[in-house]
Structures are given as structure tokens and as C-alpha cells.
Enzyme design. Structure first.
Site: not given
Length: 337
Positions: A55, A140
Site C-alpha cells: 500500500y 498477501h
């Protein structure tokens, strides 16, 4: 803010703050707005915060860590993710990131689910967060890396958990099928499913949710607005679904959902938040926020009671497969601290 405690893992407030937008997802936000989003979430009772190196190429972790720095460490839960190492890339620092975040491309993402890669990734996250530990670590988006992620990846995380470095481990993905395989074949405590347990997509209900319930694995539901289509009282003409323009048939279905919600005095976003939490496997819903106003709105939507008659009508009309859970079927909630 009420909390739920999974069979394996830390207590989580029913609402978590997803920090992707703190990494300038889609567009830039100021440091002031980023801190405001965290502060307002905290003031609303949120104690569950989720981030990732992906992010904003570390920006989300840095901003979240700075905003939490003056909070008592025992008073909140932080999750981050591994699998994308951030490698310095000075040759591209003058460009914009091509991963969906409005940040300079000063780093490049390198897929790595090896033991060394996971340890390096977690070390970098702790440095950016300025924390001595995180509570939950997810693999992830290992969609194209099942073999490595399900072996060396999970093994490394379990080792960290067994050493007491983290409290819980798992995987976070935008699909339900592979998450079900993680639950079935590996020693995970939590999974984060994004966009697949919503009013518009119940694919996680087919296998993942019952299997997680059976194995005592907690489920965190993310992207419950499906990236925008369920985020407003009425679906706008330019609404997105999974970050792409929403197909006409899904927009029409969202409008039908909104009609039912209105008849019961509930907004579409309020129902979108309440729906996942009705399933007994779900322990928390994670929502993003760009500023203090959005954080407060998220908490207000969660706090709005949704009548049982709404779920019954949605089921009768075939807009959801059936009511996702009976009242009281979820783990007994506890008041958050």
C-alpha cells in the site's frame, strides 16, 4: 465498539480500519487527512488496523505507525502482510508507481514467499510502523504462488507464531477458493477475504466460510462495498465493481438491494457492513477511510441496527442466497477496550 475473539488469534473489534487509502490508493491524500482517519477511527472505538507494504510502497505503514505512536501498544491490534518485498529502485524514483498508488516509484515490488523473504519483509514493516511487533501477518495475494506460499511461506509464519513474535498468521486474497485451500491444508489462524463475502458476491459461502467455521479459523471480511458499488445509498452511474466500471446487471442488482433497504429504513452501505458480520465465521469487517469524516461514517454505519425483516425480504426476493446467519449465531461479542 464490540469485539469478537476468534478461536485462534487476538480479539478484534467488529470494525477494522483498512489502511490502503493511507498509501494514496488511487489519489493523494495529505498526512493530516491520513492521521485524521486513524484518530477518528480510534475515537469511534476501532482497535483493529490493517496495512501492507504494497500500500503506497510503504507509505501506508509509515503513516499508520506515526498515527498510532502515542497509543498504548497493548490497546490495539495491527496486521500487515508479506509476499511483496520492497526493493529500492532509484532509477524509477522520478516515475509514478504503476501499482495503483499515487506515490513515486522509489521501490519495486518483488514477489517472495521464501522464509528469508518473509523475515526481511516483516523486518521492513516493523521499521516503517515503528513497532516492536505486529499481531497478525497475512500472506498477501499468493494467487500465482501457491506452492511456495503454502509451504515455505506458511512454515515461516508458523515459526514466528510459535516463537511468540506474532499472535496469528494467515492469508489475505481477493478470491475464496485458494483461501479455502489454505484453511484445509495449512495451519493458519485467520484469513482475510476481500470482495467475496458481500451483498453482491457470496462465493465465500460455498466452501470457505463453512470450512473456516469447522476448523476454528477466523474470517476477516474486506472490500464489502466491492470497491464502490455498495458504498452509496443508490449506486451511481459511474460506480465501480472490483475497481473496474460496474457491469450493468450488477448495478441493477445493487439498485434492487437499495430499494429493499429503503423500505426498511436502512441504507445500502449499512446493510453491506452488517451482512458479513451475520455469519458465525466472520470476526471483523475492514473498511478503508481517507479522512476523519469517512472513519466516523464507517463507525456510524456499523452502529445502525438492521432489522431481521430486511434479511428475510432479501432472501425471499432471491437477492441473497439466504439469511447469512441467525441472530446470536456469531461468537459472543465483547465490549472493546
Amino acid at each position: 465498539m464490540r469485539s469478537r475473539t476468534p478461536a485462534r488469534g487476538p480479539e478484534l473489534t467488529e470494525l477494522g480500519l483498512g489502511a490502503a487509502q493511507l498509501g494514496n490508493l488511487g489519489r493523494e491524500i495529505s498526512d493530516t487527512d491520513a492521521r485524521g482517519a486513524v484518530d477518528a477511527a480510534w475515537d469511534s472505538g476501532v482497535r483493529h488496523f490493517d496495512t501492507a507494504p504494497h500500500y503506497g510502497l510503504g507509505l501506508s505503514e509509515r503513516r499508520l505507525g506515526a498515527a498510532l505512536a502515542r497509543r498504548p501498544r497493548t490497546g490495539f491490534t495491527v496486521s500487515t502482510k508479506v509476499g511483496r518485498l520492497l526493493e529500492p529502485s532509484p532509477a524509477t524514483a522520478h516515475r509514478r508507481d504503476d501499482g495503483g498508488f499515487a506515490v513515486p516509484a522509489a521501490f519495486r515490488r518483488v514477489w517472495d514467499f521464501s522464509r528469508d523473504g518473509i523475515l526481511r519483509s516483516l523486518e521492513g514493516s516493523l521499521d516503517r510502523l515503528d513497532l516492536d511487533h505486529v499481531d497478525v501477518v497475512y500472506l498477501h495475494d499468493p494467487d500465482d504462488h501457491w506452492e511456495q506460499a503454502s509451504t515455505t511461506g506458511v512454515d515461516a509464519l508458523v515459526e514466528l507464531r510459535d516463537q511468540g513474535v506474532v499472535k496469528a498468521v494467515g492469508a489475505g486474497m481477493n478470491q475464496a477458493a485458494m483461501l479455502a485451500e489454505f484453511v484445509r491444508r495449512t495451519d493458519v489462524d485467520l484469513v482475510m477475504v476481500a470482495g467475496r463475502h458481500t451483498l453482491l458476491d457470496q462465493s465465500a459461502r460455498d466452501e470457505l466460510l463453512p470450512l473456516a467455521r469447522e476448523r476454528g479459523v477466523g474470517v476477516v471480511a474486506a472490500a464489502v462495498y466491492n470497491s464502490g458499488l455498495l458504498a452509496a445509498r443508490r449506486p451511481p452511474a459511474d460506480a465501480t465493481y472490483d475497481y473496474l466500471p460496474a457491469p450493468r446487471e450488477l448495478t441493477a442488482r445493487a439498485a434492487a438491494l437499495a430499494d429493499v433497504c429503503e423500505r426498511h429504513g436502512v441504507t445500502l452501505p449499512q446493510a453491506a457492513i452488517a451482512y458479513p458480520l451475520r455469519h458465525p465465521a466472520v470476526v471483523s469487517v475492514v473498511l478503508g477511510a481517507r479522512d476523519a469524516r469517512q472513519s466516523r461514517t464507517n463507525a456510524e454505519r456499523l452502529a445502525t441496527p438492521v432489522p431481521e425483516a430486511l434479511w428475510a425480504e432479501l432472501a425471499d426476493l432471491g437477492l441473497v442466497p439466504d439469511a447469512p446467519g441467525a441472530p446470536g449465531a456469531a461468537p459472543a461479542p465483547r465490549e472493546g477496550t
